[in-house]
Design an enzyme around this catalytic site. Structure first.
Site, PDB file in Angstrom:
ATOM      1  N   THR A 222     -59.462   7.514  20.425  1.00 25.74           N
ATOM      2  CA  THR A 222     -60.378   7.640  19.279  1.00 25.74           C
ATOM      3  C   THR A 222     -60.204   9.022  18.658  1.00 25.74           C
ATOM      4  O   THR A 222     -59.868   9.973  19.365  1.00 25.74           O
ATOM      5  CB  THR A 222     -61.827   7.456  19.779  1.00 25.74           C
ATOM      6  OG1 THR A 222     -62.012   6.097  20.124  1.00 25.74           O
ATOM      7  CG2 THR A 222     -62.861   7.879  18.748  1.00 25.74           C
TER       8      THR A 222
ATOM      9  N   ARG B 243     -67.820  -6.552  18.417  1.00 29.79           N
ATOM     10  CA  ARG B 243     -68.428  -5.422  19.137  1.00 29.79           C
ATOM     11  C   ARG B 243     -68.328  -4.161  18.270  1.00 29.79           C
ATOM     12  O   ARG B 243     -67.277  -3.861  17.712  1.00 29.79           O
ATOM     13  CB  ARG B 243     -67.705  -5.220  20.465  1.00 29.79           C
ATOM     14  CG  ARG B 243     -68.251  -4.026  21.301  1.00 29.79           C
ATOM     15  CD  ARG B 243     -67.466  -2.748  21.048  1.00 29.79           C
ATOM     16  NE  ARG B 243     -67.848  -1.681  21.965  1.00 29.79           N
ATOM     17  CZ  ARG B 243     -67.392  -0.436  21.874  1.00 29.79           C
ATOM     18  NH1 ARG B 243     -66.528  -0.107  20.924  1.00 29.79           N
ATOM     19  NH2 ARG B 243     -67.777   0.494  22.716  1.00 29.79           N
ATOM     20  N   VAL B 244     -69.409  -3.431  18.179  1.00 23.00           N
ATOM     21  CA  VAL B 244     -69.398  -2.157  17.455  1.00 23.00           C
ATOM     22  C   VAL B 244     -69.770  -1.059  18.441  1.00 23.00           C
ATOM     23  O   VAL B 244     -70.713  -1.224  19.222  1.00 23.00           O
ATOM     24  CB  VAL B 244     -70.391  -2.184  16.275  1.00 23.00           C
ATOM     25  CG1 VAL B 244     -70.505  -0.815  15.625  1.00 23.00           C
ATOM     26  CG2 VAL B 244     -69.955  -3.231  15.246  1.00 23.00           C
ATOM     27  N   GLY B 245     -69.039   0.038  18.408  1.00 26.04           N
ATOM     28  CA  GLY B 245     -69.296   1.141  19.329  1.00 26.04           C
ATOM     29  C   GLY B 245     -70.154   2.228  18.709  1.00 26.04           C
ATOM     30  O   GLY B 245     -70.821   2.028  17.696  1.00 26.04           O
ATOM     31  N   ASP B 246     -70.106   3.385  19.323  1.00 25.25           N
ATOM     32  CA  ASP B 246     -70.948   4.511  18.894  1.00 25.25           C
ATOM     33  C   ASP B 246     -70.405   5.228  17.667  1.00 25.25           C
ATOM     34  O   ASP B 246     -71.170   5.837  16.917  1.00 25.25           O
ATOM     35  CB  ASP B 246     -71.060   5.527  20.036  1.00 25.25           C
ATOM     36  CG  ASP B 246     -69.687   6.070  20.455  1.00 25.25           C
ATOM     37  OD1 ASP B 246     -68.737   5.263  20.588  1.00 25.25           O
ATOM     38  OD2 ASP B 246     -69.560   7.298  20.625  1.00 25.25           O
TER      39      ASP B 246
ATOM     40  N   THR C  89     -66.401  10.840  21.826  1.00 23.28           N
ATOM     41  CA  THR C  89     -65.399   9.845  22.227  1.00 23.28           C
ATOM     42  C   THR C  89     -65.681   9.454  23.667  1.00 23.28           C
ATOM     43  O   THR C  89     -66.185  10.247  24.459  1.00 23.28           O
ATOM     44  CB  THR C  89     -63.961  10.381  22.088  1.00 23.28           C
ATOM     45  OG1 THR C  89     -63.062   9.396  22.632  1.00 23.28           O
ATOM     46  CG2 THR C  89     -63.753  11.698  22.824  1.00 23.28           C
ATOM     47  N   GLY C  90     -65.375   8.212  23.982  1.00 25.13           N
ATOM     48  CA  GLY C  90     -65.643   7.742  25.330  1.00 25.13           C
ATOM     49  C   GLY C  90     -66.275   6.370  25.290  1.00 25.13           C
ATOM     50  O   GLY C  90     -66.174   5.667  24.282  1.00 25.13           O
TER      51      GLY C  90
END
Ligand code: ASP
Length: 301
Positions: free
Chosen positions: A170, A198-201, A221-222
């Site tokens: 990322t 799916r949506v991340g942070d 990131t992570g």
């Protein structure tokens, strides 16, 4: 003082296994993005332009999990997330699960500047892109063989840390310009083998991306689910603003206490109102780089 920090993802890779050739390629890719972003600031440009420039360069590089080279969903498609925030005005926007926009960070910026909204997803985000004159690209543009191999390994029951040729990848940038304005930007293909939709942070303002003048600018990131549950990026800025923590204390607490307590892994880059930068993580490594007008310039894997 003007300053910029960037990251190219944090991960569980046994770092010593990264070949020298690959290390050299990551190093020079980070150097290009860092120095181009820094040049914007040195020319008197805005932190917003600096972070957009740096992230766009990393999106175009297939080494990173953003834009071309994005991690793939379990169906083998690329779905991209990005966000940007202007710490001066608190304007912000994210785009999520887009499949055909070459530079998601440019689209996020356009949503921030030319729409009434803060988050656009999927087909609606791409309709907006078309209306704004963006050229859409086939999803195949984003898919590179390394990411297909990664997906195949995960499907075969292997863990990413065991076999992944590269860390998550990322990308993000934070900057303070000569006028004291802060900005943050993040872009990603998300987690490999993720469920479609799916949506991340990264595109969620306050979770993976946040900027507020007087406090700080943050890009994470992570493992995004943990950053979302902690509203990590906003938590760091609020800790600086309201609890009087230094940026280093706020980042350290978030990663090494709160994130760790949940079992989350990842990293943060951040810059405060004075241009001090913190780059910290609880993974084995994080691709990262920082440069400021005081003479600091470092690139680390
Ligand atoms: N935070 C990103 C996500 O969860 C992935 C990453 O940074 O590796 O989508």
């Amino acid at each position: 003082m003007y300053a910029i920090a960037i990251h190219g993802g944090a991960g569980a890779l046994p770092w010593q296994h990264l070949s020298l050739e690959l290390q050299r390629r990551y190093d020079s890719a980070l150097a290009v993005a860092l120095d181009r972003g820094y040049a914007v600031l040195a020319d008197g440009g805005s932190s917003l332009d600096a972070v957009t420039t740096a992230v766009r360069i990393l999106e175009d590089d297939p080494l990173f999990n953003a834009g071309r080279g994005a991690a793939l969903t379990r169906e083998g498609t690329a779905e991209l997330d990005a966000a940007i925030m202007d710490g001066n005005t608190l304007r912000a926007a994210g785009v999520a699960a887009v499949r055909h926009v070459q530079n998601p960070i440019e689209l996020a910026r356009r949503v921030m500047e030319n729409s009434r909204h803060v988050l656009l997803v999927g087909a609606g985000a791409e309709e907006f892109a078309l209306a704004e004159g963006f050229e859409l690209v086939p999803n195949a543009y984003f898919r590179v063989p390394e990411r297909q191999a990664e997906l195949d390994l995960l499907r075969g029951g292997h863990s990413v840390s065991e076999l992944m040729p590269v860390p998550s990848g990322t990308v993000g940038a934070v900057a303070r310009d000569a006028h004291g304005n802060l900005a943050a930007a993040t872009s990603t293909g998300g987690m490999a083998d993720k469920h479609p939709g799916r949506v991340g942070d990264s595109p969620i303002i306050g979770a993976g991306t946040y900027a507020r003048n007087g406090a700080c600018a943050v890009s994470a990131t992570g493992h995004g689910e943990f950053f979302m549950r902690l509203v990590a990026a906003h938590h760091i800025c609020a800790s600086v603003q309201y609890r009087g923590l230094s940026l280093q204390e706020a980042v350290h607490e978030t990663i090494h206490e709160h994130l760790a307590a949940l079992g989350g892994r990842g990293g943060i880059i951040a810059v405060d109102a004075d241009g001090r930068m913190i780059l910290d993580f609880n993974t084995e490594g994080m691709f990262r780089a920082a440069r400021d007008s005081g003479g600091r310039r470092e690139i680390s894997l």
